[in-house]
Design a protein around this motif. Structure first.
Motif, PDB file in Angstrom:
ATOM      1  N   ARG A  58       0.843  -1.202   0.000  1.00  0.00           N
ATOM      2  CA  ARG A  58       0.000   0.000   0.000  1.00  0.00           C
ATOM      3  C   ARG A  58       0.871   1.243   0.000  1.00  0.00           C
ATOM      4  NH1 ARG A  58      -5.065  -0.203   3.954  1.00  0.00           N
ATOM      5  NH2 ARG A  58      -4.340   1.939   4.094  1.00  0.00           N
ATOM      6  N   ARG A  59       0.407   2.286  -0.644  1.00  0.00           N
ATOM      7  CA  ARG A  59       1.208   3.507  -0.751  1.00  0.00           C
ATOM      8  C   ARG A  59       1.422   4.200   0.587  1.00  0.00           C
ATOM      9  NH1 ARG A  59       3.404   4.716  -6.053  1.00  0.00           N
ATOM     10  NH2 ARG A  59       2.310   3.254  -7.425  1.00  0.00           N
ATOM     11  N   ASP A  60       0.554   3.923   1.541  1.00  0.00           N
ATOM     12  CA  ASP A  60       0.684   4.577   2.848  1.00  0.00           C
ATOM     13  C   ASP A  60       1.312   3.657   3.891  1.00  0.00           C
ATOM     14  OD1 ASP A  60      -1.377   2.796   3.101  1.00  0.00           O
ATOM     15  OD2 ASP A  60      -2.764   4.188   4.084  1.00  0.00           O
ATOM     16  N   TRP A  61       1.995   2.622   3.443  1.00  0.00           N
ATOM     17  CA  TRP A  61       2.550   1.617   4.361  1.00  0.00           C
ATOM     18  C   TRP A  61       3.474   2.227   5.407  1.00  0.00           C
ATOM     19  CZ3 TRP A  61       7.749   0.890   4.990  1.00  0.00           C
ATOM     20  CH2 TRP A  61       8.575   1.497   4.034  1.00  0.00           C
ATOM     21  N   HIS A  62       4.179   3.285   5.043  1.00  0.00           N
ATOM     22  CA  HIS A  62       5.207   3.851   5.917  1.00  0.00           C
ATOM     23  C   HIS A  62       4.663   4.852   6.927  1.00  0.00           C
ATOM     24  CE1 HIS A  62       4.516   6.504   2.549  1.00  0.00           C
ATOM     25  NE2 HIS A  62       5.131   7.477   3.159  1.00  0.00           N
ATOM     26  N   MET A  63       3.377   5.180   6.850  1.00  0.00           N
ATOM     27  CA  MET A  63       2.829   6.236   7.698  1.00  0.00           C
ATOM     28  C   MET A  63       2.881   5.875   9.179  1.00  0.00           C
ATOM     29  SD  MET A  63       2.220   8.528   5.521  1.00  0.00           S
ATOM     30  CE  MET A  63       1.312   9.725   6.501  1.00  0.00           C
ATOM     31  N   THR A  64       2.745   4.607   9.506  1.00  0.00           N
ATOM     32  CA  THR A  64       2.741   4.187  10.915  1.00  0.00           C
ATOM     33  C   THR A  64       4.020   3.455  11.309  1.00  0.00           C
ATOM     34  OG1 THR A  64       1.580   2.142  10.328  1.00  0.00           O
ATOM     35  CG2 THR A  64       0.224   4.035  10.974  1.00  0.00           C
ATOM     36  N   ALA A  65       4.989   3.405  10.390  1.00  0.00           N
ATOM     37  CA  ALA A  65       6.241   2.695  10.678  1.00  0.00           C
ATOM     38  C   ALA A  65       7.253   3.661  11.293  1.00  0.00           C
ATOM     39  CB  ALA A  65       6.808   2.081   9.404  1.00  0.00           C
ATOM     40  N   LYS A  66       7.673   3.385  12.534  1.00  0.00           N
ATOM     41  CA  LYS A  66       8.655   4.253  13.182  1.00  0.00           C
ATOM     42  C   LYS A  66       9.985   4.230  12.441  1.00  0.00           C
ATOM     43  CE  LYS A  66       6.682   3.828  17.835  1.00  0.00           C
ATOM     44  NZ  LYS A  66       6.919   3.418  19.254  1.00  0.00           N
ATOM     45  N   SER A  67      10.342   3.059  11.967  1.00  0.00           N
ATOM     46  CA  SER A  67      11.564   2.907  11.176  1.00  0.00           C
ATOM     47  C   SER A  67      11.207   2.139   9.904  1.00  0.00           C
ATOM     48  CB  SER A  67      12.634   2.152  11.975  1.00  0.00           C
ATOM     49  OG  SER A  67      13.767   1.885  11.162  1.00  0.00           O
ATOM     50  N   PRO A  68      10.937   2.849   8.791  1.00  0.00           N
ATOM     51  CA  PRO A  68      10.507   2.188   7.562  1.00  0.00           C
ATOM     52  C   PRO A  68      11.461   1.089   7.104  1.00  0.00           C
ATOM     53  CG  PRO A  68      10.170   4.550   7.373  1.00  0.00           C
ATOM     54  CD  PRO A  68      10.934   4.324   8.653  1.00  0.00           C
ATOM     55  N   GLY A  69      12.759   1.327   7.199  1.00  0.00           N
ATOM     56  CA  GLY A  69      13.719   0.313   6.774  1.00  0.00           C
ATOM     57  C   GLY A  69      13.610  -0.961   7.586  1.00  0.00           C
TER      58      GLY A  69
END
Length: 296
Positions: free
Chosen positions: A119-130
């Protein structure tokens, strides 16, 4: 007023930072000649592979580029150029793991099916995307690696791209949770036997794919067995069967499904003479009649 001005300044700074990140990611994408060197392809072939897919939705574009011969590292760079949200998060550690430490067929599945369909918004709730991406990829790799599943998925991508473009992380999770025999049954008899025009007419193909797989998965094993026996005893029927017909037999209750399989086995040897449109359409209509039409 001062508070509003500060907010606008912060917003402008955030947008500028995002634009700079996108520009940096775009700069990291190799030229066609560089991609060719990575892939062992000549520049004209490499350019043609990417250009042919340029007007497709991203999943179809990635499948087409991979089928045309682009290697894993170039597929990753192509993905980064198309998905700014992944450009920075796909760091050197993740790319190194994918290209060097992970089984090649598993890594290709992770790029083509998991990363491409995030999903395009996958990183919105990820504290550390990597870290989030690495955890997700390692979890999915554990599901599909070492069981032959990744090679089978790539066969689907190579031979049935119209189905492969709708395989996402949820589909992989569903397949990975099955025992090997059931998984092989569903992939062979449902995924690899879809109609050539699938998913024409469907609004949400990925959800439909997942829902139909679940219906087949949780159908009575007796229906699976009866279906397999029918394929073996009546190859004339087996050639005309497709995924939609199997789904219809598994969607209804076990008694109805078993009765329908038995009736199909009783079709005369010259049944194809009654198939005015084509054999698969005839069997599809027959299953609708036998199952009361409520299973579609």
């Amino acid at each position: 007023r001062s508070s509003a001005t500060t907010g606008q300044t912060l917003l402008a700074a955030a947008k500028q930072q995002e634009q700079e990140a996108e520009a940096a990611a775009a700069a990291a994408v190799p030229s066609y000649s560089e991609a060719a060197a990575l892939d062992g392809l000549d520049a004209v072939t490499a350019k043609a592979a990417v250009t042919a897919a340029s007007r497709m939705p991203l999943p179809a574009k990635m499948i087409q580029a991979w089928r045309s011969g682009l290697c894993l590292s170039s597929c990753i760079k192509l993905l980064q150029s198309q998905r700014p949200d992944l450009a920075v998060a796909l760091n050197d550690r993740i790319k190194g793991w994918l290209c060097q430490d992970c089984d090649r067929s598993t890594a290709e599945c992770l790029v083509l099916f998991v990363l491409t369909n995030l999903r395009r918004d996958w990183h919105m709730t990820a504290k550390s995307p990597g870290a989030f991406l690495m955890g997700l990829l390692q979890h999915r790799a554990a599901l599909i690696g070492g069981s032959g599943m990744s090679r089978k998925l790539l066969e689907v991508a190579r031979n049935f791209p119209n189905v492969a473009v709708y395989i996402d992380s949820d589909v992989l999770q569903e397949l990975g949770d099955m025992d090997s025999s059931l998984r092989s049954f569903i992939m062979d008899e449902y995924m690899c036997k879809q109609r050539h025009d699938w998913p024409e007419g469907l609004k949400f193909p990925s959800q439909c794919l997942l829902s139909c797989m679940r219906s087949i998965r949780y159908a009575d094993p007796a229906v699976h067995k009866a279906y397999i026996n029918l394929m073996e005893s009546r190859p004339d029927l087996g050639k005309a069967m497709n995924g939609v017909i199997l789904y219809g037999l598994c969607k209804c209750d076990a008694g109805t499904g078993l009765a329908a399989v038995k009736r199909l086995s009783e079709l005369p040897a010259d049944w194809t003479s009654a198939a005015r449109v084509n054999a698969s359409a005839f069997l599809y209509q027959k299953v609708q009649e036998l199952c009361g039409g409520h299973c579609y």
